[in-house]
Design a protein around this motif. Structure first.
Motif, PDB file in Angstrom:
ATOM      1  N   ASN A  76       0.825  -1.210   0.000  1.00  0.00           N
ATOM      2  CA  ASN A  76       0.000   0.000   0.000  1.00  0.00           C
ATOM      3  C   ASN A  76       0.862   1.264   0.000  1.00  0.00           C
ATOM      4  N   MET A  77       1.982   1.218   0.736  1.00  0.00           N
ATOM      5  CA  MET A  77       2.840   2.404   0.797  1.00  0.00           C
ATOM      6  C   MET A  77       3.383   2.723  -0.600  1.00  0.00           C
ATOM      7  N   HIS A  78       3.824   1.671  -1.291  1.00  0.00           N
ATOM      8  CA  HIS A  78       4.343   1.865  -2.651  1.00  0.00           C
ATOM      9  C   HIS A  78       3.223   2.359  -3.582  1.00  0.00           C
ATOM     10  N   ALA A 122       8.387   7.348   4.492  1.00  0.00           N
ATOM     11  CA  ALA A 122       8.993   7.724   5.776  1.00  0.00           C
ATOM     12  C   ALA A 122       8.453   9.093   6.164  1.00  0.00           C
ATOM     13  N   MET A 123       7.258   9.059   6.736  1.00  0.00           N
ATOM     14  CA  MET A 123       6.595  10.301   7.107  1.00  0.00           C
ATOM     15  C   MET A 123       6.564  10.435   8.628  1.00  0.00           C
ATOM     16  N   SER A 124       6.106   9.375   9.319  1.00  0.00           N
ATOM     17  CA  SER A 124       5.851   9.465  10.768  1.00  0.00           C
ATOM     18  C   SER A 124       7.135   9.655  11.563  1.00  0.00           C
ATOM     19  N   ALA A 128       5.597  13.316  16.785  1.00  0.00           N
ATOM     20  CA  ALA A 128       4.710  14.031  15.853  1.00  0.00           C
ATOM     21  C   ALA A 128       3.704  13.099  15.193  1.00  0.00           C
ATOM     22  N   GLY A 129       3.944  11.786  15.227  1.00  0.00           N
ATOM     23  CA  GLY A 129       3.083  10.871  14.477  1.00  0.00           C
ATOM     24  C   GLY A 129       3.163  11.229  13.004  1.00  0.00           C
ATOM     25  N   SER A 130       1.994  11.253  12.343  1.00  0.00           N
ATOM     26  CA  SER A 130       2.000  11.587  10.916  1.00  0.00           C
ATOM     27  C   SER A 130       1.564  13.031  10.677  1.00  0.00           C
ATOM     28  N   ARG A 131       1.571  13.847  11.732  1.00  0.00           N
ATOM     29  CA  ARG A 131       1.165  15.256  11.552  1.00  0.00           C
ATOM     30  C   ARG A 131       2.277  16.015  10.841  1.00  0.00           C
ATOM     31  N   THR A 153      10.026   7.115  12.036  1.00  0.00           N
ATOM     32  CA  THR A 153       9.679   5.860  12.697  1.00  0.00           C
ATOM     33  C   THR A 153       8.526   5.195  11.947  1.00  0.00           C
ATOM     34  N   PHE A 154       8.235   3.950  12.284  1.00  0.00           N
ATOM     35  CA  PHE A 154       7.140   3.201  11.640  1.00  0.00           C
ATOM     36  C   PHE A 154       7.273   3.196  10.118  1.00  0.00           C
ATOM     37  N   CYS A 155       8.472   3.085   9.588  1.00  0.00           N
ATOM     38  CA  CYS A 155       8.648   3.132   8.128  1.00  0.00           C
ATOM     39  C   CYS A 155       8.561   1.706   7.579  1.00  0.00           C
ATOM     40  N   THR A 193      13.673  -1.341  15.017  1.00  0.00           N
ATOM     41  CA  THR A 193      12.920  -1.104  16.251  1.00  0.00           C
ATOM     42  C   THR A 193      11.545  -1.774  16.249  1.00  0.00           C
ATOM     43  N   TRP A 194      11.127  -2.311  15.095  1.00  0.00           N
ATOM     44  CA  TRP A 194       9.731  -2.781  14.980  1.00  0.00           C
ATOM     45  C   TRP A 194       9.583  -4.191  15.554  1.00  0.00           C
ATOM     46  N   ASP A 195       9.028  -4.281  16.750  1.00  0.00           N
ATOM     47  CA  ASP A 195       8.705  -5.567  17.375  1.00  0.00           C
ATOM     48  C   ASP A 195       7.346  -5.335  18.018  1.00  0.00           C
ATOM     49  N   LEU A 354      -5.581   2.239  14.333  1.00  0.00           N
ATOM     50  CA  LEU A 354      -4.482   3.080  14.835  1.00  0.00           C
ATOM     51  C   LEU A 354      -3.753   3.813  13.724  1.00  0.00           C
ATOM     52  N   GLN A 355      -3.896   3.306  12.509  1.00  0.00           N
ATOM     53  CA  GLN A 355      -3.183   3.960  11.401  1.00  0.00           C
ATOM     54  C   GLN A 355      -3.876   5.267  11.067  1.00  0.00           C
ATOM     55  N   PRO A 356      -3.095   6.281  10.744  1.00  0.00           N
ATOM     56  CA  PRO A 356      -3.727   7.568  10.447  1.00  0.00           C
ATOM     57  C   PRO A 356      -4.549   7.489   9.170  1.00  0.00           C
ATOM     58  N   ALA A 357      -5.605   8.197   9.108  1.00  0.00           N
ATOM     59  CA  ALA A 357      -6.267   8.865  10.218  1.00  0.00           C
ATOM     60  C   ALA A 357      -6.887   7.805  11.138  1.00  0.00           C
ATOM     61  N   THR A 358      -6.589   7.878  12.452  1.00  0.00           N
ATOM     62  CA  THR A 358      -7.120   6.891  13.392  1.00  0.00           C
ATOM     63  C   THR A 358      -8.655   6.931  13.346  1.00  0.00           C
ATOM     64  N   SER A 359      -9.263   5.847  13.857  1.00  0.00           N
ATOM     65  CA  SER A 359     -10.734   5.820  13.841  1.00  0.00           C
ATOM     66  C   SER A 359     -11.306   7.015  14.605  1.00  0.00           C
ATOM     67  N   ASP A 360     -10.663   7.375  15.715  1.00  0.00           N
ATOM     68  CA  ASP A 360     -11.154   8.525  16.488  1.00  0.00           C
ATOM     69  C   ASP A 360     -11.050   9.818  15.682  1.00  0.00           C
ATOM     70  N   VAL A 361      -9.948   9.969  14.966  1.00  0.00           N
ATOM     71  CA  VAL A 361      -9.773  11.191  14.159  1.00  0.00           C
ATOM     72  C   VAL A 361     -10.773  11.200  13.003  1.00  0.00           C
ATOM     73  N   CYS A 362     -10.994  10.031  12.377  1.00  0.00           N
ATOM     74  CA  CYS A 362     -12.002   9.957  11.294  1.00  0.00           C
ATOM     75  C   CYS A 362     -13.383  10.339  11.826  1.00  0.00           C
ATOM     76  N   GLY A 379     -10.804  20.953  13.895  1.00  0.00           N
ATOM     77  CA  GLY A 379     -10.507  19.956  14.931  1.00  0.00           C
ATOM     78  C   GLY A 379      -9.816  20.610  16.124  1.00  0.00           C
ATOM     79  N   THR A 380      -9.656  19.820  17.200  1.00  0.00           N
ATOM     80  CA  THR A 380      -8.991  20.378  18.380  1.00  0.00           C
ATOM     81  C   THR A 380      -7.476  20.405  18.201  1.00  0.00           C
ATOM     82  N   ALA A 381      -6.967  19.626  17.237  1.00  0.00           N
ATOM     83  CA  ALA A 381      -5.530  19.609  16.935  1.00  0.00           C
ATOM     84  C   ALA A 381      -5.397  19.591  15.416  1.00  0.00           C
ATOM     85  N   PRO A 382      -4.239  20.041  14.874  1.00  0.00           N
ATOM     86  CA  PRO A 382      -4.095  20.004  13.415  1.00  0.00           C
ATOM     87  C   PRO A 382      -4.277  18.588  12.875  1.00  0.00           C
TER      88      PRO A 382
HETATM   89  C1  LIG Z   1       1.414  -1.388  10.931  1.00  0.00           C
HETATM   90  C2  LIG Z   1       1.763   0.043  10.764  1.00  0.00           C
HETATM   91  C3  LIG Z   1       2.529   0.448   9.658  1.00  0.00           C
HETATM   92  C4  LIG Z   1       2.875   1.778   9.501  1.00  0.00           C
HETATM   93  N1  LIG Z   1       3.628   2.153   8.409  1.00  0.00           N
HETATM   94  C5  LIG Z   1       3.985   3.448   8.249  1.00  0.00           C
HETATM   95  C6  LIG Z   1       4.805   3.857   7.153  1.00  0.00           C
HETATM   96  O1  LIG Z   1       5.195   3.037   6.306  1.00  0.00           O
HETATM   97  N2  LIG Z   1       5.197   5.135   7.086  1.00  0.00           N
HETATM   98  C7  LIG Z   1       4.813   6.062   7.994  1.00  0.00           C
HETATM   99  O2  LIG Z   1       5.181   7.216   7.853  1.00  0.00           O
HETATM  100  N3  LIG Z   1       4.022   5.720   9.053  1.00  0.00           N
HETATM  101  C8  LIG Z   1       3.600   4.438   9.182  1.00  0.00           C
HETATM  102  N4  LIG Z   1       2.825   4.061  10.242  1.00  0.00           N
HETATM  103  C9  LIG Z   1       2.678   4.992  11.330  1.00  0.00           C
HETATM  104  C10 LIG Z   1       1.372   5.575  11.469  1.00  0.00           C
HETATM  105  O3  LIG Z   1       1.355   6.503  10.472  1.00  0.00           O
HETATM  106  C11 LIG Z   1       1.349   6.086  12.899  1.00  0.00           C
HETATM  107  O4  LIG Z   1       0.388   5.319  13.529  1.00  0.00           O
HETATM  108  C12 LIG Z   1       1.098   7.509  12.927  1.00  0.00           C
HETATM  109  O5  LIG Z   1       2.207   8.229  12.543  1.00  0.00           O
HETATM  110  C13 LIG Z   1       0.565   7.966  14.232  1.00  0.00           C
HETATM  111  O6  LIG Z   1       1.502   7.905  15.264  1.00  0.00           O
HETATM  112  P1  LIG Z   1       1.012   7.618  16.731  1.00  0.00           P
HETATM  113  O7  LIG Z   1      -0.103   6.625  16.684  1.00  0.00           O
HETATM  114  O8  LIG Z   1       2.183   7.257  17.546  1.00  0.00           O
HETATM  115  O9  LIG Z   1       0.507   8.979  17.359  1.00  0.00           O
HETATM  116  P2  LIG Z   1      -0.713   9.936  17.146  1.00  0.00           P
HETATM  117  O10 LIG Z   1      -1.093  10.149  15.726  1.00  0.00           O
HETATM  118  O11 LIG Z   1      -0.318  11.159  17.877  1.00  0.00           O
HETATM  119  O12 LIG Z   1      -1.957   9.267  17.877  1.00  0.00           O
HETATM  120  C14 LIG Z   1      -2.056   9.130  19.282  1.00  0.00           C
HETATM  121  C15 LIG Z   1      -3.472   9.407  19.750  1.00  0.00           C
HETATM  122  O13 LIG Z   1      -3.842  10.758  19.478  1.00  0.00           O
HETATM  123  C16 LIG Z   1      -5.039  10.821  18.721  1.00  0.00           C
HETATM  124  N5  LIG Z   1      -4.939  11.918  17.732  1.00  0.00           N
HETATM  125  C17 LIG Z   1      -3.941  12.100  16.831  1.00  0.00           C
HETATM  126  N6  LIG Z   1      -4.205  13.188  16.066  1.00  0.00           N
HETATM  127  C18 LIG Z   1      -5.362  13.698  16.491  1.00  0.00           C
HETATM  128  C19 LIG Z   1      -6.159  14.811  16.075  1.00  0.00           C
HETATM  129  N7  LIG Z   1      -5.801  15.630  15.080  1.00  0.00           N
HETATM  130  N8  LIG Z   1      -7.332  15.028  16.727  1.00  0.00           N
HETATM  131  C20 LIG Z   1      -7.705  14.207  17.729  1.00  0.00           C
HETATM  132  N9  LIG Z   1      -6.999  13.139  18.156  1.00  0.00           N
HETATM  133  C21 LIG Z   1      -5.841  12.877  17.556  1.00  0.00           C
HETATM  134  C22 LIG Z   1      -5.112   9.456  18.014  1.00  0.00           C
HETATM  135  O14 LIG Z   1      -6.458   9.110  17.696  1.00  0.00           O
HETATM  136  C23 LIG Z   1      -4.527   8.527  19.057  1.00  0.00           C
HETATM  137  O15 LIG Z   1      -5.529   8.177  20.000  1.00  0.00           O
HETATM  138  C24 LIG Z   1       2.454   2.730  10.439  1.00  0.00           C
HETATM  139  C25 LIG Z   1       1.674   2.338  11.541  1.00  0.00           C
HETATM  140  C26 LIG Z   1       1.315   1.013  11.687  1.00  0.00           C
HETATM  141  C27 LIG Z   1       0.447   0.627  12.865  1.00  0.00           C
END
Ligand SMILES: Cc1cc2nc3c(=O)[nH]c(=O)nc-3n(C[C@H](O)[C@H](O)[C@H](O)COP(=O)(O)OP(=O)(O)OC[C@H]3O[C@@H](n4cnc5c(N)ncnc54)[C@H](O)[C@@H]3O)c2cc1C
Length: 384
Positions: A76-78, A122-124, A128-131, A153-155, A193-195, A354-362, A379-382
């Protein structure tokens, strides 16, 4: 290619337990994908690819995920990188004022994909997560090109991809978020780091970046496009995983049916009803993903299309987790043993929400929209 995906799925399924157990990248699955021409799925025919649209991608991803969700997720990433690049038509490029060199670089990257190269994302970042607007990775001008520094991370597929899409912010003007396609090699260091609980075979490791790239590595050839692309065409950022998790959910139903039949549990009404509900839930989620994909192909970026995109991601993530949990319960404790397909599928399915956009964010995005707000900015956060 859909037929080929269906043919490959059982091969992937046969290898999935070992890859999951060892947390090992599914090298043989990726050889199959390469030999089947899948890296060119989203590449236009004029550049040597299959020229698939989003709907066709979603169907292929669903079938691959029925074999191994981890393989489908890395693929999917490709597909996201090549699909987004292919989405920059010459007309769109002209409207955006993209320079001709950027279009030549786009074509080169797509041609290489059709010839068998594949790209990771390689975004996350930790913290910062994927923001995109919060990324700590920076770039600055360096001679005719750019120097990019930071840690990702999570690449998924780290250490195996031929090139990486790296998102970074301009060191002098952090409001500018840009994306670069950086070849594997010197300047990129994988830290294993992925375990993780689920999707263990995705090799979603950390990636440390200190690299200098030529100007053509900047996607689009213009700085600061990343945030606009995420908002205007969210399907690759938000919904492309959706088909993967619906495929994982369907695999859980199939595994439960096999288990229940082999143990003669099918006469129990509670077990039957769980399978019935799961079947209906997966079919419904698949229809929503299909509708979102159809609209992405017909009217990309339109408000109603984007609503379906966010709905699809929400429903796919929650359906996968709920269905896999219910199928495990229907099958009983023996399905919880390590190595049983349902044990792995339960863990893989858990990652969908858990993958962005998380279910809660969606859900928040859709709620703000339903209440008449602007879901991208209210939203309450970007969002990104
Ligand atoms: C199997 C797997 C493969 C992945 N592969 C890749 C990849 O190839 N490349 C890549 O870049 N990333 C990848 N990801 C990373 C994925 O993008 C991360 O889950 C993402 O970056 C979010 O990081 P986080 O969950 O640590 O934190 P956050 O996004 O900060 O989430 C933590 C919590 O905050 C909440 N939250 C976050 N943003 C908001 C908002 N705006 N409003 C309200 N609530 C919010 C979330 O719902 C969650 O409860 C992968 C993840 C998984 C699980």
């Amino acid at each position: 290619m859909l037929d080929e995906a269906r043919r490959l799925a059982p091969r992937f399924a046969a290898r999935a337990a070992a890859a999951d157990r060892d947390g090992a990248f599914p090298v043989d699955d990726f050889t199959d994908l390469k030999n089947g021409g899948f890296f060119g799925l989203m590449v236009p025919a004029r550049l040597g690819g299959a020229g698939a649209g989003f709907s066709e991608y979603a169907e292929v991803a669903y079938e691959l995920a029925r074999g191994n969700g981890a393989t489908a997720l890395v693929f999917n990433m490709h597909a996201s990188v090549t699909g987004a690049l292919s989405g920059v038509t010459d007309e769109l490029a002209e409207a955006l004022g993209l320079p001709p060199e950027a279009l030549a670089a786009r074509d080169d990257a797509l041609k290489e994909a059709a010839a068998g190269s594949w790209y990771a994302v390689a975004m996350s970042e930790r913290g910062a997560g994927s923001r995109l607007s919060q990324l700590a990775t920076t770039y600055e001008r360096h001679g005719d090109g750019y120097r990019i520094r930071g840690s990702k991370t999570f690449c998924s597929g780290a250490g195996h991809a031929d090139a990486y899409l790296i998102a970074a912010r301009n060191a002098d003007d952090p409001s500018q978020v840009s994306q670069f396609l950086v070849p594997a090699g010197a300047g990129l260091t994988v830290e294993p780091t992925w375990d993780a609980l689920g999707m263990r075979a995705t090799a979603s490791h950390d990636l440390h970046v200190d690299v200098t790239v030529p100007a053509q590595a900047l996607l689009g050839g213009v700085e600061g496009l990343a945030l606009a692309v995420a908002q205007l065409a969210p399907h690759w950022m938000v919904a492309s995983y959706a088909a993967v998790y619906v495929g994982v959910a369907r695999a859980a139903v199939d595994a439960a049916v096999e288990h229940v039949q082999s143990r003669g549990l099918g006469r129990l009404p509670a077990v039957r009803a769980r399978i019935g509900r799961a079947d209906a839930a997966v079919a419904a989620a698949r229809l929503v993903v299909g509708e979102a994909a159809r609209r992405v192909d017909a009217s990309p970026g339109e408000a109603e299309t984007n609503r379906w995109v966010w709905r699809a991601k929400l429903l796919a993530g929650t359906t996968a987790a709920e269905v896999a949990a219910s199928m495990l319960e229907a099958a009983g404790t023996s399905a919880m043993r390590r190595g049983h397909p349902l044990e792995r599928l339960y863990r893989d399915a858990r990652a969908g929400s858990l993958q962005p956009a998380t279910s809660d964010v969606c859900a928040d995005w859709l709620g703000v929209d339903a209440l008449g707000g602007d879901p991208d900015t209210d939203g309450t956060a970007p969002r990104w």
